[in-house]
Design a protein around this motif. Structure first.
Motif, PDB file in Angstrom:
ATOM      1  N   THR A  48      21.450  20.319   7.368  1.00  0.00           N
ATOM      2  CA  THR A  48      20.821  19.096   8.103  1.00  0.00           C
ATOM      3  C   THR A  48      20.581  18.028   6.695  1.00  0.00           C
ATOM      4  O   THR A  48      21.402  17.971   5.265  1.00  0.00           O
ATOM      5  N   ALA A  49      20.093  17.601   7.285  1.00  0.00           N
ATOM      6  CA  ALA A  49      20.093  15.871   6.293  1.00  0.00           C
ATOM      7  C   ALA A  49      19.561  15.715   4.980  1.00  0.00           C
ATOM      8  O   ALA A  49      20.165  15.335   4.104  1.00  0.00           O
ATOM      9  N   GLN A  50      18.457  16.510   4.600  1.00  0.00           N
ATOM     10  CA  GLN A  50      18.118  16.915   3.344  1.00  0.00           C
ATOM     11  C   GLN A  50      18.659  18.663   2.708  1.00  0.00           C
ATOM     12  O   GLN A  50      18.244  18.639   1.608  1.00  0.00           O
ATOM     13  N   GLU A  51      18.971  19.542   3.563  1.00  0.00           N
ATOM     14  CA  GLU A  51      18.673  20.345   2.654  1.00  0.00           C
ATOM     15  C   GLU A  51      20.375  20.873   2.796  1.00  0.00           C
ATOM     16  O   GLU A  51      22.030  21.215   3.860  1.00  0.00           O
ATOM     17  N   SER A  52      21.484  22.058   1.684  1.00  0.00           N
ATOM     18  CA  SER A  52      22.383  22.129   1.346  1.00  0.00           C
ATOM     19  C   SER A  52      23.011  23.006   2.729  1.00  0.00           C
ATOM     20  O   SER A  52      22.156  23.781   3.718  1.00  0.00           O
ATOM     21  N   GLY A  53      24.354  23.571   2.796  1.00  0.00           N
ATOM     22  CA  GLY A  53      24.886  23.767   4.423  1.00  0.00           C
ATOM     23  C   GLY A  53      26.433  24.403   3.515  1.00  0.00           C
ATOM     24  O   GLY A  53      27.191  24.574   4.520  1.00  0.00           O
ATOM     25  N   SER A  54      26.417  24.863   3.240  1.00  0.00           N
ATOM     26  CA  SER A  54      28.093  25.293   1.783  1.00  0.00           C
ATOM     27  C   SER A  54      28.050  26.696   2.990  1.00  0.00           C
ATOM     28  O   SER A  54      26.923  27.575   2.938  1.00  0.00           O
ATOM     29  N   GLU A  55      29.082  27.986   2.458  1.00  0.00           N
ATOM     30  CA  GLU A  55      28.815  28.686   3.189  1.00  0.00           C
ATOM     31  C   GLU A  55      29.509  29.961   1.853  1.00  0.00           C
ATOM     32  O   GLU A  55      28.297  30.538   1.765  1.00  0.00           O
ATOM     33  N   HIS A  56      29.861  29.157   1.133  1.00  0.00           N
ATOM     34  CA  HIS A  56      29.898  30.063  -0.422  1.00  0.00           C
ATOM     35  C   HIS A  56      29.403  29.307  -0.762  1.00  0.00           C
ATOM     36  O   HIS A  56      28.980  28.485  -1.106  1.00  0.00           O
ATOM     37  N   THR A  57      28.442  30.574  -1.590  1.00  0.00           N
ATOM     38  CA  THR A  57      27.035  30.407  -2.358  1.00  0.00           C
ATOM     39  C   THR A  57      28.117  30.635  -4.161  1.00  0.00           C
ATOM     40  O   THR A  57      29.457  31.842  -3.797  1.00  0.00           O
ATOM     41  N   VAL A  58      27.898  29.866  -4.967  1.00  0.00           N
ATOM     42  CA  VAL A  58      28.544  30.027  -6.331  1.00  0.00           C
ATOM     43  C   VAL A  58      27.049  30.901  -7.106  1.00  0.00           C
ATOM     44  O   VAL A  58      26.307  29.675  -7.426  1.00  0.00           O
ATOM     45  N   ASP A  59      26.964  32.203  -7.372  1.00  0.00           N
ATOM     46  CA  ASP A  59      25.669  32.314  -8.442  1.00  0.00           C
ATOM     47  C   ASP A  59      24.455  31.619  -7.707  1.00  0.00           C
ATOM     48  O   ASP A  59      23.326  31.360  -7.787  1.00  0.00           O
ATOM     49  N   SER A  60      24.650  32.017  -6.144  1.00  0.00           N
ATOM     50  CA  SER A  60      23.164  32.048  -5.043  1.00  0.00           C
ATOM     51  C   SER A  60      23.514  30.436  -5.036  1.00  0.00           C
ATOM     52  O   SER A  60      22.975  30.324  -3.718  1.00  0.00           O
ATOM     53  N   LYS A  61      23.554  29.223  -5.600  1.00  0.00           N
ATOM     54  CA  LYS A  61      23.146  28.973  -5.094  1.00  0.00           C
ATOM     55  C   LYS A  61      24.491  28.016  -4.092  1.00  0.00           C
ATOM     56  O   LYS A  61      25.770  28.012  -4.196  1.00  0.00           O
ATOM     57  N   ARG A  62      23.824  27.180  -3.245  1.00  0.00           N
ATOM     58  CA  ARG A  62      24.328  26.530  -2.396  1.00  0.00           C
ATOM     59  C   ARG A  62      24.608  24.737  -2.346  1.00  0.00           C
ATOM     60  O   ARG A  62      24.130  24.247  -2.405  1.00  0.00           O
ATOM     61  N   TYR A  63      25.599  24.616  -1.966  1.00  0.00           N
ATOM     62  CA  TYR A  63      26.668  23.124  -2.264  1.00  0.00           C
ATOM     63  C   TYR A  63      26.190  22.793  -0.624  1.00  0.00           C
ATOM     64  O   TYR A  63      25.586  22.643   0.158  1.00  0.00           O
ATOM     65  N   THR A  64      26.742  21.061  -0.674  1.00  0.00           N
ATOM     66  CA  THR A  64      25.717  20.730   0.124  1.00  0.00           C
ATOM     67  C   THR A  64      26.274  20.234   1.182  1.00  0.00           C
ATOM     68  O   THR A  64      25.996  21.040   2.639  1.00  0.00           O
ATOM     69  N   MET A  65      27.819  20.829   1.221  1.00  0.00           N
ATOM     70  CA  MET A  65      28.772  20.804   2.508  1.00  0.00           C
ATOM     71  C   MET A  65      30.370  21.733   1.530  1.00  0.00           C
ATOM     72  O   MET A  65      30.621  21.549   0.673  1.00  0.00           O
TER      73      MET A  65
END
Ligand SMILES: *[C@@H]1O[C@H](CO)[C@@H](O)[C@H](O)[C@H]1NC(C)=O
Ligand SMILES: *[C@@H]1O[C@H](CO)[C@@H](O)[C@H](O)[C@H]1NC(C)=O
Ligand SMILES: *[C@@H]1O[C@H](CO)[C@@H](O)[C@H](O)[C@H]1NC(C)=O
Ligand SMILES: *[C@@H]1O[C@H](CO)[C@@H](O)[C@H](O)[C@H]1NC(C)=O
Ligand SMILES: *[C@@H]1O[C@H](CO)[C@@H](O)[C@H](O)[C@H]1NC(C)=O
Ligand SMILES: *[C@@H]1O[C@H](CO)[C@@H](O)[C@H](O)[C@H]1NC(C)=O
Ligand SMILES: *[C@@H]1O[C@H](CO)[C@@H](O)[C@H](O)[C@H]1NC(C)=O
Ligand SMILES: *[C@@H]1O[C@H](CO)[C@@H](O)[C@H](O)[C@H]1NC(C)=O
Ligand SMILES: *[C@@H]1O[C@H](CO)[C@@H](O)[C@H](O)[C@H]1NC(C)=O
Ligand SMILES: *[C@@H]1O[C@H](CO)[C@@H](O)[C@H](O)[C@H]1NC(C)=O
Ligand SMILES: *[C@@H]1O[C@H](CO)[C@@H](O)[C@H](O)[C@H]1NC(C)=O
Ligand SMILES: [Zn+2]
Ligand SMILES: [Zn+2]
Length: 557
Positions: free
Chosen positions: A377-394
């Motif tokens: 969303t405009a505020q929350e991240s939405g990458s598909e993969h995550t690295v060490d549970s970190k989700r990237y913006t796109m």
């Protein structure tokens, strides 16, 4: 045995001149269908070839495919001839128009394709992978054009395809028995006017408002790509015993070309054609939301090698074979053909056969055909993969298929596809050239707000422009799947460690202009898969080192 013959003799009737050409056949000569493309002047290796397998779930209705009209269909057949490849009947004064065809066409002949005496079916087109026993082709040339001109016009020829289905109890004395009784066994025989035989009678009660339409080619050499195809949904039902007469009496067997790749073509259907219910899937709220994708027909979404995954950086295993990639034409500023809104993502279609990727431990050359995006969303991240549970913006996915496979084959092959995944993060100080590229890209978003809309990309924009100088030497590698239905487990994944830095305002345009958000699939279980990395030593010890370490800890407790 094999006439030296041309498409003109075969497909357009005895009235036309035949030049000498190389021999071709279906079986038992040097030029069988797999190498028709090698014949001189041949288009058989082209990209809009026929026949095809019509996958009804991918067909879309076209409201313009109406008002098909057939003139003088009850004119008697003028002659029947065995030309060494098929049996062909000539017609005069028959015309077709409407039905979404570009003009009026004069019908010159019809001929048939069939299998063998062992009941092996021999239609040329297939429907959802099924082949009918026979197929009839009614060939027409655009009115006002010479044959040469028609062959040079992308819709110069119209062919009507009728499937023929074998029944146990069909009529043994109707028009099809008239035709089979006249089947010539030898190529020289020409049987003149048959007062009792008309196209109208042979077609019977097939509903002519139900049909498929696509652009293709002649199905015999030289496979000229000039045909607007109409394939009728309903078959002509005739008695099985009559079907047997075709191979038995003519000695010709399995006279059909294998189906060809659809490439980027679309098949449409007339409004009256019954199509299977579509199965819309979504991320959020619909019958097939992300947790129910496995229930979709032909879905692999419940498989054990699914994507995306959470990458545990210190658990990734170093693999020295993960060397540098070779990118071909990633710097070409006319590589992006069009941009579209699929209803699930924003997708850039790339020019065919232009971009390639190899190296990087892939082991094959892949041709790159599209790229698309996942966002939150405009505020929350939405990458598909995550690295060490970190989700990237796109996340941006650049999708390639093995060059030696068709797309259909690639989707069924464990390493048939290679996807390059780049994380995108907002950064106030993204490089001016990257900002410029993303401004150009996002400037198209207002034009594709409607689902299924697409626009041509005219701007000078390359994939390299979008990536900037992100480090492409450090990446993760694992075997996985497409992250949207049917989730085929056909993907060699590359997820780059460093993110592309893009201005937040440009990132926000994806949810705000396109109107839907959170278009990413949750991470899937690794199920014992290993993730490899280019990095020589991670900050923490790898999994193998963990065991002695744990053992030591135990000793000290
Ligand atoms: C192949 O088709 C082209 C045009 O469609 C034609 O000019 C040429 O003569 C054909 N060649 C042969 C060998 O039939
Ligand atoms: C089909 O025919 C009807 C009635 O003649 C006409 O109103 C309609 O516009 C036609 N549609 C097309 C797509 O030609
Ligand atoms: C239909 O057939 C008749 C009789 O042969 C002929 O006069 C007429 O021109 C034909 N119509 C068309 C459109 O070809
Ligand atoms: C229809 O045919 C005409 C002339 O043959 C051609 O100019 C036109 O582009 C064709 N239209 C389509 C949609 O193919
Ligand atoms: C084809 O024929 C079989 C009987 O042999 C029949 O069961 C089937 O419904 C027919 N298919 C169509 C599409 O008419
Ligand atoms: C074709 O059929 C005729 C009689 O129906 C027969 O005399 C002839 O030998 C046959 N020719 C071949 C090549 O089978
Ligand atoms: C034409 O066909 C009908 C039945 O389909 C048959 O009764 C009649 O004898 C046939 N006439 C000729 C000249 O073959
Ligand atoms: C980019 O690709 C097109 C083919 O689509 C080609 O015509 C053009 O020359 C290429 N540009 C560069 C800079 O290589
Ligand atoms: C979206 O569709 C609506 C209605 O079909 C149309 O009025 C509008 O112009 C379309 N917008 C764009 C950007 O194509
Ligand atoms: C793309 O680049 C070419 C050559 O550099 C230039 O002539 C053209 O105007 C540019 N097109 C756009 C839309 O910027
Ligand atoms: C992917 O699978 C293939 C064959 O199953 C295997 O050879 C290859 O090492 C795997 N690659 C990764 C990165 O796991
Ligand atoms: Zn044919
Ligand atoms: Zn994706």
């Amino acid at each position: 045995m094999y006439q030296s013959s041309l498409l003109l003799c075969l497909c357009l009737g005895a009235v036309l001149k035949c030049a000498a050409g190389a021999e071709w056949c279906y079986t038992g000569c040097a030029h069988t269908p797999t190498n028709w493309g090698d014949l001189p002047g041949s288009f058989c290796g082209g990209k809009r070839q026929s026949p095809i397998d019509i996958i009804t779930s991918k067909v879309q209705k076209d409201p313009d495919l109406v008002n098909f009209s057939f003139v003088n269909m009850s004119q008697p057949v003028k002659s029947i001839k065995n030309n060494g490849h098929t049996v062909q009947c000539t017609l005069e004064d028959v015309q077709i128009n409407g039905g979404g065809l570009n003009g009026t066409y004069s019908t010159t002949q019809f001929h048939l394709h069939w299998g063998d005496t062992e009941h092996h079916p021999g239609s040329e087109h297939m429907i959802d992978g099924e082949r009918y026993p026979m197929e009839m082709h009614v060939v027409s040339v655009k009115k006002g054009l010479t044959l040469e001109e028609a062959l040079a016009d992308p819709q110069g020829i119209a062919v009507l395809g009728f499937f023929i289905n074998g029944t146990d109890d069909g009529d043994l004395s109707g028009p099809w028995s008239v035709l089979t009784s006249l089947l010539p066994n030898a190529t020289a025989t020409v049987i003149p006017v048959i007062e009792n035989l008309t196209l109208d009678d042979l077609i019977g009660n097939v509903d002519l408002t139900k049909f498929y339409r696509y652009m293709g080619s002649l199905t015999t050499p030289n496979c000229t790509e000039a045909v607007a195809w109409t394939v009728f949904h309903e078959p002509i039902n005739i008695n099985k015993n009559l079907i047997q007469q075709f191979p038995v009496k003519t000695g010709l067997t399995n006279i059909y070309r294998p189906t060809q790749d659809l490439n980027n073509r679309h098949v449409s259907a007339s409004p009256a054609t019954p199509l299977p219910p579509s199965h819309p899937w979504c991320y959020g709220h619909c019958e097939y939301s992300v947790s129910h994708w496995d229930l979709l027909p032909h879905s692999s979404c419940g498989g054990s090698h699914q994507s995306p995954v959470n990458i545990v950086a210190h658990g990734a295993v170093r693999d020295k074979r993960l060397n540098a990639f070779t990118y071909t034409n990633f710097d070409n500023r006319s590589a992006i053909k069009s941009i579209s809104n699929s209803g699930h993502t924003v997708m850039c279609e790339l020019r065919e056969d232009l971009l390639e990727v190899s190296g990087g431990g892939l082991g094959h050359v892949y041709s790159t055909f599209q790229l698309h995006f996942h966002w939150g969303t405009a505020q929350e991240s939405g990458s598909e993969h995550t690295v060490d549970s970190k989700r990237y913006t796109m996340e941006m996915h650049i999708v390639s298929k093995r060059k030696d496979l068709t797309l259909d084959e690639a989707l069924q092959t464990p390493n048939g596809l290679a996807v390059l995944g780049f994380f995108i993060e907002s950064h106030p100080k993204s490089s001016p050239s990257v900002t410029n590229a993303w401004e150009t890209l996002t400037s198209y978003l207002p034009a594709i707000q409607n689902i299924s809309s697409a626009v041509d990309v005219k701007a000078n924009l390359s994939i390299d422009d979008l990536l900037g100088n992100v480090n492409r030497a450090a990446y993760y590698r694992y075997n996985g799947s497409l992250t949207t239905p049917s989730c085929n487990e056909a993907v060699v994944w590359t997820v780059f460690e460093e993110s592309v830095k893009v201005d937040q305002n440009l990132i926000t345009m994806f949810p705000s202009q396109i109107g839907y958000f959170n278009v990413f699939r949750p991470t899937q279980s690794l199920n014992g898969r290993t993730i490899y990395t280019t990095k020589s030593s991670s900050s923490a010890p790898g999994p193998i080192m963990m065991f002695p370490l744990l053992a030591c800890l135990h000793l000290f407790v």
